[in-house]
Enzyme design. Structure first.
Site, mmCIF file in Angstrom:
data_model
loop_
_atom_site.group_PDB
_atom_site.id
_atom_site.type_symbol
_atom_site.label_atom_id
_atom_site.label_comp_id
_atom_site.label_asym_id
_atom_site.label_seq_id
_atom_site.Cartn_x
_atom_site.Cartn_y
_atom_site.Cartn_z
ATOM 1 N N ASP A 24 38.304 41.427 -58.114
ATOM 2 C CA ASP A 24 39.353 42.090 -57.344
ATOM 3 C C ASP A 24 38.994 43.564 -57.299
ATOM 4 O O ASP A 24 39.095 44.276 -58.303
ATOM 5 C CB ASP A 24 40.706 41.874 -58.021
ATOM 6 C CG ASP A 24 41.854 42.522 -57.252
ATOM 7 O OD1 ASP A 24 41.592 43.309 -56.329
ATOM 8 O OD2 ASP A 24 43.015 42.240 -57.605
ATOM 9 N N TYR A 44 45.393 51.764 -40.197
ATOM 10 C CA TYR A 44 44.107 51.185 -40.580
ATOM 11 C C TYR A 44 43.024 52.257 -40.554
ATOM 12 O O TYR A 44 42.238 52.399 -41.493
ATOM 13 C CB TYR A 44 43.762 50.045 -39.631
ATOM 14 C CG TYR A 44 42.443 49.382 -39.916
ATOM 15 C CD1 TYR A 44 42.335 48.399 -40.885
ATOM 16 C CD2 TYR A 44 41.290 49.726 -39.210
ATOM 17 C CE1 TYR A 44 41.114 47.778 -41.147
ATOM 18 C CE2 TYR A 44 40.074 49.126 -39.451
ATOM 19 C CZ TYR A 44 39.993 48.152 -40.428
ATOM 20 O OH TYR A 44 38.798 47.555 -40.695
#
Length: 723
Positions: free
Chosen positions: A473, A561
């Site tokens: 992760d 984004y």
């Protein structure tokens, strides 16, 4: 015996196909960059194969020669302590007024050689004509190059003229400088075969020595090639001329290439039709030995051993080059150096290895017969404003200075040693090595880019680990630390991240995946001494420039984004300045069913109208080209921000129409609309096409789209109609 030396050379061929000339010196820019000689000298080389070519210097005769270019460059080499090995003709047919079948070719080379020697009496090493046997085959037996003859009598004439020109050129040179040495080059690739075709392989393996045997004066009635030469019509006095006028080389230069090793097989059904040929007695396929021979190829070591056993003369490998991906270029050069050291230890007088095509080469994928703009980089990549050093430069310096080669990719075998090299049913027991060495960690196992990077590593023999979120992760420092400790990578390529541009406006996972994750990865890689590549986007720009953005253009993202990607760029390079940040755009590829190009095919194939923005201009990026370029730049040790997209700027609507055209679908079903009509929550820049001031290392968008249409897993028309 002195230490093994490193020599270097640029690809200088001035080839002629019909009336079309291709000048490699001009294409590579070597003809106008004087500082290329400093680049070469800085490698630690002791000699350079220097192209003082007849066609370029004195095409209208020695009395009208232009020596300015050579004067300047030979003086620079002298200042740098590098000996030039002067080449007069390199795979050429001479100026326009002559050719290899013209008796005047010999007198022309002879006169030019005398002029060179008188102009530069201190020069002591020459290769008057490079690879005469190979050039005779390609120009007069196979018809690839001018004068395009295809018969064995012409083959002899072309070979005779080149070798006689070599001997007479050296006579003229030595009249001025008696100590001048001949370094004679030739490609001596071996031919293998099935038992039935052994006789033909034996003939070709004997013929490959013919140019050297003739220069040494060894060809007479007792020579294995005598009857062949007389049978093809070689006049006896011409053959005997060399025994009467021997010109033995002082150093035999072997040019060794993977594809020069051939395999002959009468089992035609195993091979495509274009490989089929014959000798009047048998029909057989002639293919690259590496693709079919189970034991692989002998390579530089075996060729050096053969030459030593046959001649016992000083040897050098005078060209080491491979047109391939970067790690394979490194492996081929390192392997050639190691092989030379081993053969030296066995007692052969191997003087040097020559790193070749220093500035790359053009059109050799078609043996110079086409003009497609195909470029393969060398030690430097000239597709940048200034020649960009690749990883080969570091390796060359290490070899020249006696250091152990350090690049981690060298731990693995080259493609010519791995199982994937076999594209035909293998002949004989298969000997193959598997990838080895420290891996590359690739995050983002479920995404398009992560899977494509893994596919690229697989094909290139680069050990890798493709990690899912539960393996690593990237936004969890402990998880990242565990992954680095477990896998001990030399590099990490981060293809994980949040990709839903419109959802990013409100989803907090955008910042976690796109900012926190890359920042933590960069810090961990900095602490572990591991290289890092991460990806950014064209959406860091606001679109107001109206022309392709380059790396130094100031970002000004319009949406969440884009802001996250910009923040990640700053965080990564702040924590790890050596990181490589790739800005890219608008993926399409042959395997992913979810990209825009595949969507166009589904919609148009089903007869549905496709609405696409006609006021947004992007640079569509072909994923296989992207992954290849990314890994090459990673291996080269590049850092900072790079723009990687296939050159070309199109609207989404025009992209859709071009997809329709290359797949035979109805482009009239594409409806160009303003972006505002598509109801997208996130603002997009009107123009976000990418260019680069660091280097255009990817093929054009048009070229990429054509290859996509050939390789994409497109549904059949019946399936499309059933959607």
């Amino acid at each position: 015996m002195h230490n093994l030396e490193l020599w270097a050379g640029v690809e200088p061929t001035v080839s002629r196909v019909g009336n079309d000339y291709l000048d490699q010196n001009a294409l590579s820019g070597f003809d106008h960059r004087l500082d290329d000689l400093d680049r070469l000298a800085d490698l630690g080389i002791t000699a350079m194969r220097f192209p003082l070519l007849w066609e370029r210097t004195a095409p209208y005769g020695p009395e009208r020669a232009d020596w300015h270019w050579a004067d300047t460059r030979l003086a620079r080499l002298a200042d740098r302590g590098v000996e030039p090995i002067v080449g007069l003709v390199h795979h050429g047919s001479g100026p326009r007024h002559t050719h290899l079948l013209d008796p005047g070719f010999v007198k022309g080379v002879q006169a030019y050689a005398r002029a060179v020697a008188e102009r530069y009496p201190h020069l002591g090493a020459y290769t008057p004509v490079n690879e005469p046997l190979t050039t005779a085959r390609f120009s007069a037996l196979y018809g690839h190059w001018y004068p395009h003859a295809r018969d064995e009598r012409s083959f002899w004439t072309a070979l005779f003229h080149q070798l006689q020109a070599t001997a007479l050129a050296m006579r003229e040179i030595r009249a001025v400088n008696p100590a001048a040495r001949l370094i004679q080059t030739e490609d001596l690739g071996r031919t293998y075969s099935t038992p039935r075709m052994r006789y033909q392989a034996d003939f070709e393996n004997e013929r490959r020595w013919l140019s050297l045997d003739l220069l040494l004066g060894r060809v007479d009635e007792g020579h294995p090639m005598w009857k062949y030469l007389r049978w093809i019509g070689a006049p006896e006095h011409e053959v005997r001329w060399f025994a009467e006028n021997p010109c033995p080389p002082d150093v035999l230069g072997l040019n060794v290439y993977v594809t020069s090793e051939r395999f002959l097989d009468e089992r035609l059904s195993h091979y495509p039709g274009h490989t089929h040929g014959g000798n009047g007695r048998d029909r057989y396929a002639d293919v690259e030995a590496v693709r079919v021979r189970g034991e692989g190829i002998g390579g530089p070591g075996d060729r050096l051993r053969e030459a030593h056993a046959r001649y016992g003369l000083p040897l050098a490998i005078t060209e080491v080059h491979l047109g391939c991906t970067r790690e394979e270029q490194l492996r081929w050069l390192a392997g050639a150096w190691q092989a030379a050291q081993e053969v030296r230890a066995e007692g052969a007088d191997v003087r040097a290895i020559t790193v070749w095509a220093a500035m790359g080469a053009w059109e050799w994928n078609s043996l110079l017969t086409r003009r497609d703009g195909h470029y393969e980089s060398g030690l430097w990549d000239i597709r940048s404003p200034e020649p960009r050093p690749t990883a080969l430069v570091t390796l060359a310096r290490e070899l020249a200075t006696g250091q152990t080669p350090s690049h981690p990719v060298l731990a693995g075998p080259g493609w010519w040693e791995r199982p994937g090299r076999l594209t035909f049913p293998p002949f004989g027991p298969v000997r193959a090595d598997e990838p080895a060495g420290a891996p590359i960690l690739i995050t983002g196992a479920t995404g398009t880019l992560g899977q494509a990077l893994a596919r690229e590593c697989e094909g290139r023999g680069l050990p890798y680990r493709l990690l899912r979120r539960n393996d690593c992760d990237i936004a969890d420092a402990a998880s990242v630390a565990r992954a680095l400790a477990e896998h001990q990578p030399w590099a990490v390529v981060n293809a994980a991240g949040y990709v839903r541009v419109d959802d990013a406006e409100r989803d907090p996972r955008n910042d976690r995946e796109n900012v926190d994750g890359p920042r933590l990865l960069a810090g961990a890689c900095a602490g572990a001494g591991v290289r890092l590549v991460t990806f950014s986007s064209d959406l860091v720009f606001d679109g107001r420039k109206g022309a392709p953005y380059v790396e130094l253009d100031p970002p000004n993202p319009l949406n969440a984004y884009g802001r996250s990607k910009r923040a990640a760029e700053e965080a990564v390079l702040g924590a790890l300045p050596e990181a490589l940040v790739i800005r890219t755009s608008a993926f399409f590829g042959p395997w992913d069913p979810y990209n825009f190009a595949a969507h166009v095919v589904r919609e148009l194939g089903a007869g549905r109208v496709l609405r696409a923005a006609d006021d947004q201009v992007v640079s569509p990026t072909y994923v296989p080209d992207l992954t290849r370029a990314v890994l090459d730049l990673l291996i080269d040790g590049e850092r900072g921000v790079w723009h990687l997209a296939n050159p070309g700027a199109v609207s989404w609507a025009d992209f859709a129409r071009m997809v329709a055209d290359v797949t035979g679908l109805d482009a009239g079903l594409v409806e160009g609309v303003p972006t505002a009509e598509l109801g997208l929550p996130a603002l997009r820049p009107a123009f976000s096409a990418l260019g680069s001031e660091r280097g255009e290392v990817m093929p054009s968008f048009v070229d990429a789209l054509g290859r996509w249409a050939q390789h994409a897993e497109l549904p059949e028309r019946a399936e499309l109609a059933a959607d």
